[in-house]
Enzyme design. Structure first.
Site, mmCIF file in Angstrom:
data_model
loop_
_atom_site.group_PDB
_atom_site.id
_atom_site.type_symbol
_atom_site.label_atom_id
_atom_site.label_comp_id
_atom_site.label_asym_id
_atom_site.label_seq_id
_atom_site.Cartn_x
_atom_site.Cartn_y
_atom_site.Cartn_z
ATOM 1 N N TYR A 105 -5.630 18.574 -30.568
ATOM 2 C CA TYR A 105 -4.785 17.827 -31.501
ATOM 3 C C TYR A 105 -5.700 17.367 -32.631
ATOM 4 O O TYR A 105 -6.769 17.929 -32.837
ATOM 5 C CB TYR A 105 -4.122 16.682 -30.707
ATOM 6 C CG TYR A 105 -3.117 15.836 -31.429
ATOM 7 C CD1 TYR A 105 -2.118 16.407 -32.224
ATOM 8 C CD2 TYR A 105 -3.139 14.441 -31.301
ATOM 9 C CE1 TYR A 105 -1.187 15.614 -32.869
ATOM 10 C CE2 TYR A 105 -2.205 13.640 -31.940
ATOM 11 C CZ TYR A 105 -1.239 14.236 -32.724
ATOM 12 O OH TYR A 105 -0.317 13.444 -33.353
ATOM 13 N N LYS A 178 1.132 19.585 -30.634
ATOM 14 C CA LYS A 178 1.973 18.420 -30.356
ATOM 15 C C LYS A 178 2.638 18.562 -28.991
ATOM 16 O O LYS A 178 2.706 17.616 -28.203
ATOM 17 C CB LYS A 178 3.035 18.300 -31.446
ATOM 18 C CG LYS A 178 3.404 16.883 -31.806
ATOM 19 C CD LYS A 178 2.377 16.267 -32.729
ATOM 20 C CE LYS A 178 2.781 14.884 -33.163
ATOM 21 N NZ LYS A 178 1.875 14.293 -34.146
#
Length: 566
Positions: A105, A178
């Site tokens: 991420y 995500k």
């Protein structure tokens, strides 16, 4: 489309055999297939003879991961593992979440997105092109008669990727990243999610001139044709997966707001950059208010960076102020928002619609010095005049919170709350070690990027990271458990209050937010409060009697399930 199913007993049944089984990441166990499974699924001869456990595999995978020379290489390694063996990928991620979250991420995913076309190996998710509306319909047709197979869709058009801007089709990697966080943090079943990129072109010159770029190689389409593209996507997604939560990610500021406004009261949807960022910032501010012993309603807020994220934060904080008893008019007056042209004032040309409510009266600031670029009112002057108790940065301007500005703020506030929220670390408005030194240890700090602890005068200051991952996984889980029709403002405030309630700000040097390493616990706690709020506000279509148990039962864990041939 799916050639396997998970039974009510938890095992998996599949029609696939041999190498086909090994090619499906959700099914593949590698050398952990049992002798019985190898025989039944036609895997004899396709795997080395020894059967290992997932513990053995995770140990080897971590050795391989640790041997990678840099963060991008680690991201590429994890992506390959994700595409090969999904369960092992999540086991590894769960075992080392604090270490690996910045790799899968933000911030490393930003580099991976920039390199996407050159590192491309295997597709994952849906690539929907504005130039091929029939192709979008065909893609969703592949899921015909599978309306209850997807709980969550993350979509991006990649115009506003993190702090790096427009990166076209490579934005699919932010949707994938995500979703990986949703699963690692909240146990959202990875077989029930879908990553989407809405390819409307790109204005990134390097991509337009790159022969290896794999997306639509033309300028970004805007206007009515773009709006129709989005409307068609939503209609198809809702028709195909009527219970799915639609998550919008990294759209440009104007489109992000217009899309959210168009759909937030019609379908189960949210924009993480606007609402998620706002919620985690509200959580940090609630902690700061508690630590400073100054009630939330008495704070004054300067936001440096009045774009999607900055105004999203302002809206969450302002709504909380209204719930604390302030009028709408009073709540707006607690904010001073600054963009590249200086303090927002109502005599400015080209104010965006979402900025206008936060513009100060030109008459009110007539005595402010206009010493910014282009004759605007700069941050230092705003801090001098407004005397803020809270300073938030969403500008991606490295070092914007200078020593002079911070000391000016600290001269009139006992415990200044300073939140440099920009990502990645290199674009942060300030470094925690400087803020602590300049304020003699009085600053209450939360950052958008991860920073190490700071030692000052015998106290270790742990820096809380305002990572949206503290919000969206639990929000998604609570929404899925209750099959909510909408996501309300109250559900976001429930997230913020749950998160703020998990830290003890009375301890010297304590962070203002929970640690990223505790995401699994944080997400479960947030999910329970979100579910309660959904039921209270009448948007839940399912109302479990035991919410805590329902949340626990809904969480997927990375363990190998028995696989049977059918």
């Amino acid at each position: 489309m799916k050639q396997f199913r998970v039974t009510n007993e938890g095992d998996i049944q599949t029609t696939l055999r041999g190498l086909e089984v090994l090619s499906v990441p959700f099914l593949n166990k590698g050398v952990a297939f049992t002798e019985e499974e190898r025989k039944e699924l036609g895997l004899k001869g396709f795997l080395p003879p020894k059967v290992l456990t997932i513990d053995d595999q995770a140990k080897r995978a971590y050795e391989q991961y640790s041997a990678q020379p840099d963060d991008l290489s680690k991201n590429v390694y994890l992506t390959a593992l994700h595409d090969r063996n999904e369960t092992l990928f999540y086991r590894l991620l769960n075992d080392h979440l604090g270490e690996m979250l910045p790799i899968v991420y933000t911030p490393t995913v930003g580099t991976a997105i920039q390199r996407y076309s050159h590192e491309y190996r295997k597709p994952r998710g849906l690539y929907l092109s504005i130039d091929d509306p029939d192709g979008m319909k065909e893609a969703f047709k592949q899921y015909k008669d599978q309306s209850d197979t997807i709980d969550l869709i993350v979509a991006t058009d990649a115009e506003g990727i993190l702090g790096i801007g427009d990166w076209g089709v490579g934005g699919i990697a932010i949707s994938i990243g995500k979703l990986a966080v949703y699963t690692a943090a909240a146990g959202i079943d990875p077989s029930r999610v879908l990553a989407v990129v809405l390819d409307a072109g790109t204005n990134q010159e390097s991509l337009l001139n790159d022969p290896l770029y794999v997306g639509n190689q033309h300028s970004r389409v805007r206007g009515e044709r773009y709006d129709q593209f989005i409307d068609d996507y939503v209609a198809l997604a809702r028709e195909t997966f009527p219970n799915a939560l639609l998550h919008w990610e990294d759209f440009g500021a104007k489109n992000a707001r217009s899309i959210l406004k168009r759909y937030k009261d019609k379908v189960c949807t949210f924009n993480d950059d606007i609402q998620g960022t706002g919620a985690v910032s509200l959580a940090a501010v609630l902690s700061c208010a508690k630590a400073s012993k100054v009630p939330l309603r008495d704070h004054r807020v300067v936001i440096f960076g009045a774009g999607t994220a900055g105004i999203g934060i302002a809206e969450q904080l302002r709504e909380a102020l209204v719930r604390e008893g302030l009028s709408e008019e009073e709540s707006y007056k607690r904010f001073w928002c600054i963009d590249r042209n200086g303090l927002l004032t109502d005599d400015m040309d080209q104010l965006l619609d979402f900025q206008k409510p936060y513009a100060r009266s030109a008459d009110e600031v007539k005595d402010y010095q206009r010493n910014g670029d282009g004759g605007g009112i700069d941050l230092l002057e705003v801090v001098r005049q407004a005397k803020p108790t809270i300073l938030i940065g969403t500008s991606t301007v490295s070092g914007a919170f200078t020593e002079e500005i911070v000391k000016e703020m600290a001269s009139h506030v006992k415990r200044p709350a300073i939140l440099p929220m920009s990502n990645p670390t290199t674009l942060s408005e300030a470094k925690p070690e400087d803020l602590i030194e300049w304020t003699e240890g009085r600053a209450l700090i939360t950052t958008g990027s991860p920073f190490p602890p700071v030692e000052y005068n015998g106290v270790t200051y742990h820096i809380g990271q305002a990572n949206n991952a503290l919000v969206f996984p639990g929000l998604g889980l609570g929404t899925i458990v209750t099959k909510s029709k909408l996501i309300t403002d109250g559900m976001f405030e429930a997230c913020a209050r749950a998160i703020a309630g998990m830290v003890n700000v009375g301890v010297p040097g304590a962070p203002m937010l929970p640690k990223v390493e505790d995401l699994r616990t944080v997400s479960a706690t947030v999910a329970v409060e979100v579910a309660k709020t959904a039921m209270k506000e009448g948007v839940a279509t399912e109302e479990p009697e035991d919410i805590i148990q329902a949340v626990q039962d809904a969480m997927w864990y990375p363990v190998y399930k028995p696989i049977r041939a059918i």
